[in-house]
Enzyme design. Structure first.
Site, PDB file in Angstrom:
ATOM      1  N   HIS A 131       0.827  -1.218   0.000  1.00  0.00           N
ATOM      2  CA  HIS A 131       0.000   0.000   0.000  1.00  0.00           C
ATOM      3  C   HIS A 131       0.861   1.268   0.000  1.00  0.00           C
ATOM      4  O   HIS A 131       0.687   2.129  -0.879  1.00  0.00           O
ATOM      5  CB  HIS A 131      -0.970  -0.020   1.185  1.00  0.00           C
ATOM      6  CG  HIS A 131      -1.666   1.290   1.429  1.00  0.00           C
ATOM      7  ND1 HIS A 131      -2.535   1.863   0.507  1.00  0.00           N
ATOM      8  CD2 HIS A 131      -1.605   2.149   2.472  1.00  0.00           C
ATOM      9  CE1 HIS A 131      -2.973   3.015   0.987  1.00  0.00           C
ATOM     10  NE2 HIS A 131      -2.427   3.216   2.174  1.00  0.00           N
ATOM     11  N   HIS A 166       3.985   6.888   5.397  1.00  0.00           N
ATOM     12  CA  HIS A 166       2.803   7.605   5.918  1.00  0.00           C
ATOM     13  C   HIS A 166       2.014   6.854   6.986  1.00  0.00           C
ATOM     14  O   HIS A 166       1.292   7.453   7.773  1.00  0.00           O
ATOM     15  CB  HIS A 166       1.879   8.062   4.767  1.00  0.00           C
ATOM     16  CG  HIS A 166       0.997   7.004   4.206  1.00  0.00           C
ATOM     17  ND1 HIS A 166       1.399   6.170   3.189  1.00  0.00           N
ATOM     18  CD2 HIS A 166      -0.275   6.650   4.492  1.00  0.00           C
ATOM     19  CE1 HIS A 166       0.410   5.348   2.880  1.00  0.00           C
ATOM     20  NE2 HIS A 166      -0.617   5.615   3.658  1.00  0.00           N
ATOM     21  N   ASP A 167       2.131   5.521   7.053  1.00  0.00           N
ATOM     22  CA  ASP A 167       1.389   4.754   8.058  1.00  0.00           C
ATOM     23  C   ASP A 167       2.269   4.249   9.198  1.00  0.00           C
ATOM     24  O   ASP A 167       1.781   3.587  10.111  1.00  0.00           O
ATOM     25  CB  ASP A 167       0.693   3.550   7.397  1.00  0.00           C
ATOM     26  CG  ASP A 167      -0.612   3.946   6.713  1.00  0.00           C
ATOM     27  OD1 ASP A 167      -1.225   4.934   7.149  1.00  0.00           O
ATOM     28  OD2 ASP A 167      -1.008   3.272   5.743  1.00  0.00           O
ATOM     29  N   GLU A 180       1.374   5.742  12.755  1.00  0.00           N
ATOM     30  CA  GLU A 180       0.024   5.342  13.187  1.00  0.00           C
ATOM     31  C   GLU A 180      -0.040   3.859  13.533  1.00  0.00           C
ATOM     32  O   GLU A 180      -0.694   3.466  14.500  1.00  0.00           O
ATOM     33  CB  GLU A 180      -0.987   5.653  12.076  1.00  0.00           C
ATOM     34  CG  GLU A 180      -2.415   5.443  12.527  1.00  0.00           C
ATOM     35  CD  GLU A 180      -3.420   5.672  11.401  1.00  0.00           C
ATOM     36  OE1 GLU A 180      -4.598   5.397  11.637  1.00  0.00           O
ATOM     37  OE2 GLU A 180      -3.021   6.109  10.308  1.00  0.00           O
ATOM     38  N   ASP A 181       0.652   3.015  12.756  1.00  0.00           N
ATOM     39  CA  ASP A 181       0.466   1.561  12.885  1.00  0.00           C
ATOM     40  C   ASP A 181       1.590   0.831  13.617  1.00  0.00           C
ATOM     41  O   ASP A 181       1.492  -0.364  13.857  1.00  0.00           O
ATOM     42  CB  ASP A 181       0.318   0.929  11.485  1.00  0.00           C
ATOM     43  CG  ASP A 181      -0.939   1.415  10.776  1.00  0.00           C
ATOM     44  OD1 ASP A 181      -1.815   1.954  11.464  1.00  0.00           O
ATOM     45  OD2 ASP A 181      -1.025   1.258   9.543  1.00  0.00           O
ATOM     46  N   ASP A 219      -3.283   8.507  -1.215  1.00  0.00           N
ATOM     47  CA  ASP A 219      -3.675   7.428  -0.299  1.00  0.00           C
ATOM     48  C   ASP A 219      -5.135   7.024  -0.550  1.00  0.00           C
ATOM     49  O   ASP A 219      -5.460   5.842  -0.656  1.00  0.00           O
ATOM     50  CB  ASP A 219      -3.479   7.931   1.140  1.00  0.00           C
ATOM     51  CG  ASP A 219      -3.880   6.898   2.183  1.00  0.00           C
ATOM     52  OD1 ASP A 219      -3.574   5.707   1.989  1.00  0.00           O
ATOM     53  OD2 ASP A 219      -4.499   7.285   3.194  1.00  0.00           O
TER      54      ASP A 219
END
Length: 757
Positions: free
Chosen positions: A66, A91-92, A95-96, A158
């Protein structure tokens, strides 16, 4: 093959897929015009790959695919550089995973970390239970935009990849994500000039919300492709000849209207696919010898092609001298082909074409190592961001109001208005004198009493047109009125009026609350939330603020009834909930009334929101059917869990549902019909044609005689040999309605027959 061998084989296949995808990204980047910073991109990829190791998406592919896909879109389709590509890959991560923004700043520098931080703040809690989480995130998105617009550009990348892989999501999530996309992200992409991405976002949303209509339009586009190509070749042959003689370097492309645009036109104009004549448009893209002469060259080409084909006098659009706010430049002219069809021709230079497809990203001036500021020639973008900042300065407490305010500006067409000194102002089409006043200054808007438009006195509500010269007139005695909200058309105007009214309203509510506290104290009653809730029920208002407002405005004066209610001595409760019994007035007891009306379904905490709900002939009374869109069997529908935990049914294309999907997506349900033609539903048909004796008789014969369908209302207007009218019918479903329309279209002199949705 053992389990271990299968696992190793799967891991090897995953590694190969990931390596190939990243190599494709690097190849795309090295062929771009940016500085070749392959090392930092590779470092970001390796970091993200390690951080997301072992995690898979719903589709089953490794999660790292992704971020790679988002970076690929940023690089290939937006033309962004290494800073943006690194941020897209990462970008994630915050957050993850366990990594923090500080970790990224230490490894990749401040700019990359700042963008990732912005993207993380936006993404937090989108799918949580908190109402209107998406609208809250949209506010964050706009705030981050004003710091660094690359945040929004990567967020759009995204969203585009999420839409391309939406098939793996359950249907209720598909409607939520598609709804948000259509309501928020497609308009944003449009406003930033990302035309290609905007079109794809719209088409993908349409595909998931209305799969049957999407498939039907795609099939019709495919079946008419050969005839379109013939028309294109015949139409452009003499144009090519003329441009060759002029010695212009050019390419001519065909532009086919997107499925979503076609569907919108079919809905808005009540026409069939076959009746849409502007599916094909022609683009002439030229390379000027001298960049300074590209505007003149646009008009030279226009003059040359106008000698070949007759041009439509009212359809010349000069976006060359007056570019749109998103940077779009082109000259649009509509010509009559030798086949008797109007065809739009768009004339633009190669630079204009790049801006038209990629928007601000096309003339992006970020270079690695610069100060990260937006280029000076992006002044239009800065103006728009300034407007957004003003709306955010006083954000509406209600998420729906906020989204509405932003939407007013995102989709608006533009007009050009002049000040008394001759300065030009760009305003949204449909704006009024009051909008213009607020666009100049809040004080001017607040005290505006009217304007001189082209030296003629006009009221606040007068709609402005392109070319108008406007002088605002004010008075110190003028104050903002609640009715003003009904005729402002800009986000800024609406936001300012609401802010002023809310400020005044808060003062009135405070007075009302103080009055109530004093009243309760005098009567030795404690002021508690429970006491206020009892009074809300007694006076049949929705919330505390409404009660305080009414008391402050002296619409409600606390008295003996309130004391009796709070002391539990009040027996006559007609004041509360009397509306429940209105449909059953006429001597029916409460029990009989309840027997007649099925109990509405109440959604419990254990309710499975991922499974579709099926509406049958027997349980249809357990759902709420709204007046905003009047769904009937055969329509694409969805369910919405309202504040009372009951389920409303809306058409998926309903404007109200569009807002609900964008603001309250976690309450959306997949809903399907399972009806067996036992019940009847109201439907309205619009007819129009050439008036003659006996025509109405033929219409009623077809509907009532041949098809045995009940007509319960007919309204017909005639004049000058033309008639139009409405027929209200009782039908089982949308198929019945379609059959009626197709039968009516066979009647001579009936020119137009359409269902009113």
């Amino acid at each position: 093959m053992t389990e271990d061998e299968k696992q190793k084989s799967r891991e090897a296949a995953d590694d190969k897929m990931i390596t190939e995808a990243f190599q494709h990204l690097l190849d795309t980047y090295t062929q771009s015009r940016h500085r070749k910073k392959v090392d930092i991109i590779t470092k970001a990829f390796n970091f993200a790959r390690q951080a997301h190791k072992g995690v898979r998406r719903l589709s089953g592919e490794p999660y790292i695919m992704h971020p790679i896909a988002v970076a690929q879109i940023a690089c290939e389709e937006m033309g962004l550089g290494s800073t943006s590509i690194c941020a897209a890959l990462l970008h994630d991560v915050v957050e993850d995973t366990e990594y923090t923004v500080e970790d990224l700043e230490n490894i990749f520098g401040q700019k990359v970390a700042h963008i990732v931080d912005g993207l993380t703040k936006i993404s937090g809690g989108i799918f949580g239970d908190r109402a209107s989480a998406q609208a809250e995130n949209f506010k964050k998105l706009l705030l981050m935009m004003s710091d660094d617009i690359r945040v929004i550009l990567i967020k759009i990348c995204d969203r585009l990849h999420n839409m391309r892989t939406l098939a793996s999501q359950p249907a209720n999530k598909q409607y939520k994500i598609a709804g948000e996309t259509l309501y928020i992200y497609a308009p944003l992409a449009n406003r930033l000039g990302l035309n290609k991405i905007k079109t794809e976002l719209e088409d993908l949303s349409f595909r998931y919300e209305h799969p049957d209509e999407y498939a039907s339009i795609q099939q019709k586009l495919a079946s008419t492709q050969a005839s379109r190509e013939t028309l294109f070749d015949e139409f452009t042959a003499p144009i090519r000849e003329a441009l060759d003689k002029m010695g212009i370097k050019y390419t001519i492309k065909e532009r086919v209207k997107s499925p979503y645009s076609i569907w919108c036109k079919m809905q808005n104009k009540h026409v069939t696919f076959e009746e849409i004549y502007d599916i094909l448009a022609v683009r002439i893209i030229f390379t000027p010898d001298d960049r300074k002469n590209e505007i003149n060259e646009c008009f030279n080409i226009y003059v040359a092609i106008s000698k070949i084909y007759k041009s439509h006098p009212d359809r010349l659009r000069d976006w060359v001298n007056h570019p749109k706010a998103n940077g779009y430049q082109a000259l649009h002219v509509t010509l009559m082909s030798h086949q008797g069809r109007w065809i739009e021709v768009q004339i633009r230079s190669d630079r204009m074409d790049e801006v038209a497809e990629q928007g601000f990203a096309a003339h992006w001036k970020y270079k690695e190592g610069d100060d990260g500021e937006i280029a000076e020639d992006d002044g239009e973008l800065n103006d728009w961001l300034h407007t957004i900042k003003e709306i955010l300065d006083d954000p509406q407490p209600d998420a729906m109001d906020f989204l509405d305010a932003i939407k007013l500006n995102l989709f608006a067409s533009e007009i050009f208005v002049f000040t008394p000194k001759g300065e030009i102002k760009t305003m949204p089409a449909g704006c009024t004198v009051l909008d213009f006043a607020f666009s100049i200054h809040t004080f001017l808007g607040s005290h505006c009493i009217g304007a001189k438009v082209n030296h003629k006195l006009m009221p606040l509500s007068h709609k402005l047109e392109s070319g108008d010269q406007v002088e605002i007139l004010t008075s110190k005695s003028q104050h903002v009125q609640p009715s003003w909200i009904n005729f402002v058309a800009t986000a800024k105007g609406k936001a300012k009026i609401q802010a002023i009214l809310r400020r005044e309203s808060r003062e009135i509510q405070k007075q009302g609350e103080e009055t109530l506290i004093d009243f309760l104290k005098k009567n030795n009653i404690e002021y508690t939330n429970a006491a206020v809730d009892k009074l809300i029920g007694l006076h049949n208002v929705d919330k505390r603020e409404d009660l305080f407002q009414a008391i402050g405005e002296k619409m409600i004066i606390p008295g003996e009834k309130d004391i009796a209610e709070l002391n539990g001595k009040r027996r006559d409760r007609q004041g509360r909930g009397w509306r429940k019994f209105v449909p059953f007035i006429g001597g029916k007891s409460k029990k009989e009334a309840n027997d007649r009306q099925p109990e509405l379904i109440t959604v419990s905490d254990s309710f499975n929101r991922k499974k579709p709900i099926f509406i049958t002939d027997d349980n249809i009374g357990q759902y709420k059917f709204t007046f905003c869109c009047h769904p009937i069997p055969g329509d694409d529908i969805l369910g919405f869990i309202d504040n009372k935990k009951q389920i409303e049914i809306h058409k998926r294309a309903c404007p109200v549902a569009a807002k609900l999907k964008a603001s309250y997506g976690n309450r959306i349900l997949d809903a399907k019909w399972d009806m067996h033609k036992r019940l009847f539903f109201d439907a309205t048909i619009h007819i129009e044609g050439i008036d003659r004796i006996g025509l109405l008789n033929e219409v009623t014969k077809v509907i009532s005689g041949q098809m045995n369908i009940n007509i319960h209302k007919v309204v017909i207007n005639c004049g000058e040999g033309i008639f139009n009218g409405m027929l209200e019918l009782s039908v089982h479903d949308r198929d019945d309605l379609k059959t009626v329309i197709e039968s009516l279209k066979k009647i001579p002199d009936l020119q137009e027959v359409s269902a009113i949705m």
